[in-house]
Design a protein around this motif. Structure first.
Motif, PDB file in Angstrom:
ATOM      1  N   ARG A  16       0.824  -1.103   0.119  1.00 43.48           N
ATOM      2  CA  ARG A  16      -0.133  -0.118   0.056  1.00 43.48           C
ATOM      3  C   ARG A  16       0.839   1.337   0.091  1.00 43.48           C
ATOM      4  O   ARG A  16       0.368   2.384  -0.250  1.00 43.48           O
ATOM      5  N   SER A  17       2.012   1.093  -0.008  1.00 38.31           N
ATOM      6  CA  SER A  17       3.044   2.362   0.127  1.00 38.31           C
ATOM      7  C   SER A  17       4.451   2.089  -0.297  1.00 38.31           C
ATOM      8  O   SER A  17       4.605   1.014  -0.222  1.00 38.31           O
ATOM      9  N   LEU A  18       5.098   3.168  -0.479  1.00 37.50           N
ATOM     10  CA  LEU A  18       6.419   3.061  -1.216  1.00 37.50           C
ATOM     11  C   LEU A  18       7.306   2.581   0.007  1.00 37.50           C
ATOM     12  O   LEU A  18       8.273   1.877  -0.224  1.00 37.50           O
ATOM     13  N   LYS A  19       7.080   2.888   1.283  1.00 38.66           N
ATOM     14  CA  LYS A  19       7.758   2.477   2.662  1.00 38.66           C
ATOM     15  C   LYS A  19       7.523   1.111   2.804  1.00 38.66           C
ATOM     16  O   LYS A  19       8.400   0.367   2.959  1.00 38.66           O
ATOM     17  N   GLU A  20       6.475   0.647   2.475  1.00 41.01           N
ATOM     18  CA  GLU A  20       6.226  -0.911   2.675  1.00 41.01           C
ATOM     19  C   GLU A  20       7.084  -1.568   1.549  1.00 41.01           C
ATOM     20  O   GLU A  20       7.627  -2.502   1.772  1.00 41.01           O
ATOM     21  N   LYS A  21       6.833  -1.129   0.313  1.00 38.94           N
ATOM     22  CA  LYS A  21       7.827  -1.855  -0.647  1.00 38.94           C
ATOM     23  C   LYS A  21       8.899  -1.707  -0.422  1.00 38.94           C
ATOM     24  O   LYS A  21       9.851  -2.793  -0.534  1.00 38.94           O
ATOM     25  N   ARG A  22       9.556  -0.871   0.147  1.00 39.71           N
ATOM     26  CA  ARG A  22      11.215  -0.719   0.505  1.00 39.71           C
ATOM     27  C   ARG A  22      11.399  -1.643   1.635  1.00 39.71           C
ATOM     28  O   ARG A  22      12.563  -2.420   1.523  1.00 39.71           O
ATOM     29  N   GLN A  23      10.515  -1.859   2.404  1.00 40.42           N
ATOM     30  CA  GLN A  23      10.720  -2.984   3.473  1.00 40.42           C
ATOM     31  C   GLN A  23      10.695  -4.260   3.050  1.00 40.42           C
ATOM     32  O   GLN A  23      11.361  -5.157   3.305  1.00 40.42           O
ATOM     33  N   ARG A  24       9.677  -4.581   1.985  1.00 43.06           N
ATOM     34  CA  ARG A  24       9.457  -5.828   1.492  1.00 43.06           C
ATOM     35  C   ARG A  24      10.625  -6.302   0.548  1.00 43.06           C
ATOM     36  O   ARG A  24      10.804  -7.354   0.477  1.00 43.06           O
ATOM     37  N   MET A  25      11.306  -5.250  -0.260  1.00 44.89           N
ATOM     38  CA  MET A  25      12.307  -5.415  -1.157  1.00 44.89           C
ATOM     39  C   MET A  25      13.709  -5.123  -0.645  1.00 44.89           C
ATOM     40  O   MET A  25      14.604  -5.213  -1.384  1.00 44.89           O
ATOM     41  N   GLY A  44      13.201  -0.127 -12.593  1.00 47.13           N
ATOM     42  CA  GLY A  44      11.861   0.239 -13.090  1.00 47.13           C
ATOM     43  C   GLY A  44      10.728   0.036 -12.003  1.00 47.13           C
ATOM     44  O   GLY A  44      11.028  -0.413 -10.855  1.00 47.13           O
ATOM     45  N   GLU A  45       9.500   0.632 -12.463  1.00 49.03           N
ATOM     46  CA  GLU A  45       8.603   0.448 -11.431  1.00 49.03           C
ATOM     47  C   GLU A  45       8.605   1.359  -9.955  1.00 49.03           C
ATOM     48  O   GLU A  45       8.318   0.751  -9.226  1.00 49.03           O
ATOM     49  N   ARG A  46       9.478   2.061 -10.151  1.00 55.49           N
ATOM     50  CA  ARG A  46      10.056   2.833  -8.841  1.00 55.49           C
ATOM     51  C   ARG A  46       8.939   3.531  -8.117  1.00 55.49           C
ATOM     52  O   ARG A  46       8.504   3.523  -6.867  1.00 55.49           O
ATOM     53  N   ASP A  47       7.929   4.077  -8.659  1.00 58.00           N
ATOM     54  CA  ASP A  47       6.730   4.797  -8.264  1.00 58.00           C
ATOM     55  C   ASP A  47       5.404   3.907  -7.992  1.00 58.00           C
ATOM     56  O   ASP A  47       4.507   4.661  -7.303  1.00 58.00           O
ATOM     57  N   ARG A  48       5.640   2.671  -8.332  1.00 56.74           N
ATOM     58  CA  ARG A  48       4.273   1.908  -8.138  1.00 56.74           C
ATOM     59  C   ARG A  48       4.471   0.986  -6.878  1.00 56.74           C
ATOM     60  O   ARG A  48       5.569   0.650  -6.778  1.00 56.74           O
ATOM     61  N   HIS A  49       3.563   0.830  -6.173  1.00 56.07           N
ATOM     62  CA  HIS A  49       3.345   0.208  -4.879  1.00 56.07           C
ATOM     63  C   HIS A  49       3.505  -1.336  -5.094  1.00 56.07           C
ATOM     64  O   HIS A  49       4.148  -1.988  -4.218  1.00 56.07           O
ATOM     65  N   GLU A  50       2.966  -1.816  -6.105  1.00 58.59           N
ATOM     66  CA  GLU A  50       2.529  -3.051  -6.195  1.00 58.59           C
ATOM     67  C   GLU A  50       3.551  -3.917  -7.436  1.00 58.59           C
ATOM     68  O   GLU A  50       3.284  -4.850  -7.531  1.00 58.59           O
ATOM     69  N   ALA A  51       4.529  -3.118  -7.718  1.00 56.25           N
ATOM     70  CA  ALA A  51       5.331  -3.792  -8.622  1.00 56.25           C
ATOM     71  C   ALA A  51       6.938  -3.092  -8.370  1.00 56.25           C
ATOM     72  O   ALA A  51       7.085  -2.251  -7.920  1.00 56.25           O
ATOM     73  N   SER A  52       7.979  -3.975  -8.576  1.00 52.18           N
ATOM     74  CA  SER A  52       9.099  -3.528  -8.840  1.00 52.18           C
ATOM     75  C   SER A  52       9.879  -4.359  -9.832  1.00 52.18           C
ATOM     76  O   SER A  52       9.953  -5.408  -9.901  1.00 52.18           O
ATOM     77  N   GLU A  53      11.155  -3.420 -10.292  1.00 54.04           N
ATOM     78  CA  GLU A  53      12.005  -4.236 -11.306  1.00 54.04           C
ATOM     79  C   GLU A  53      13.361  -3.988 -10.703  1.00 54.04           C
ATOM     80  O   GLU A  53      13.743  -2.833 -10.405  1.00 54.04           O
ATOM     81  N   TRP A  54      14.194  -5.047 -10.705  1.00 51.30           N
ATOM     82  CA  TRP A  54      15.510  -4.972 -10.398  1.00 51.30           C
ATOM     83  C   TRP A  54      16.501  -5.513 -11.514  1.00 51.30           C
ATOM     84  O   TRP A  54      16.019  -6.607 -12.282  1.00 51.30           O
ATOM     85  N   THR A  55      17.559  -5.066 -11.793  1.00 48.02           N
ATOM     86  CA  THR A  55      18.598  -5.291 -12.871  1.00 48.02           C
ATOM     87  C   THR A  55      19.701  -5.875 -12.066  1.00 48.02           C
ATOM     88  O   THR A  55      20.441  -4.898 -11.283  1.00 48.02           O
ATOM     89  N   PHE A  56      20.213  -6.904 -12.544  1.00 49.57           N
ATOM     90  CA  PHE A  56      21.533  -7.446 -12.124  1.00 49.57           C
ATOM     91  C   PHE A  56      22.646  -7.427 -12.922  1.00 49.57           C
ATOM     92  O   PHE A  56      22.262  -8.030 -14.018  1.00 49.57           O
ATOM     93  N   VAL A  57      23.773  -6.906 -13.128  1.00 47.98           N
ATOM     94  CA  VAL A  57      24.707  -6.941 -14.053  1.00 47.98           C
ATOM     95  C   VAL A  57      25.905  -7.870 -13.627  1.00 47.98           C
ATOM     96  O   VAL A  57      26.334  -7.584 -12.520  1.00 47.98           O
ATOM     97  N   ILE A  58      26.002  -8.958 -14.223  1.00 47.85           N
ATOM     98  CA  ILE A  58      26.949  -9.921 -13.631  1.00 47.85           C
ATOM     99  C   ILE A  58      28.157  -9.933 -14.452  1.00 47.85           C
ATOM    100  O   ILE A  58      28.034 -10.295 -15.836  1.00 47.85           O
TER     101      ILE A  58
END
Length: 93
Positions: A16-25, A44-58
């Motif tokens: 429900r919030s960006l704060k909760e998103k940061r805690q979960r991710m 990506g999806e930085r401003d959406r509460h219910e989605a998040s995109e992360w990129t890893f460069v290996i």
């Protein structure tokens, strides 16, 4: 030298919030960014509460080593974050 770009999209059902998103991710930078051969960022999806995109460069000496690291990252994320992986993309350079 081989390079892989691993992009993972997550669904955070009920977030429900960006704060909760940061805690979960939270902690992805600390868990994976300390590895010398891995760079990680929220891509990506930085401003959406219910989605998040992360990129890893290996980066690694062989494609096999990189594929192994990608699999390890995916497995740790599957069990280590309070979110569901909905899309996984691997690109080798």
């Amino acid at each position: 030298m081989h390079i892989a770009i691993l992009t993972i999209t997550f669904s955070l059902i009920g977030c429900r919030s960006l704060k909760e998103k940061r805690q979960r991710m939270g902690g992805l930078h600390a868990r994976f960014g300390n590895t010398p051969s891995v760079a990680v960022c929220e891509s990506g999806e930085r401003d959406r509460h219910e989605a998040s995109e992360w990129t890893f460069v290996i980066i690694g000496l062989s494609k096999r080593d990189i594929e192994s690291q990608c699999s390890q990252i995916e497995e740790k994320l599957e069990h280590g974050v309070d979110a569901r992986m909905v899309k996984v993309e691997r690109e080798f350079i």
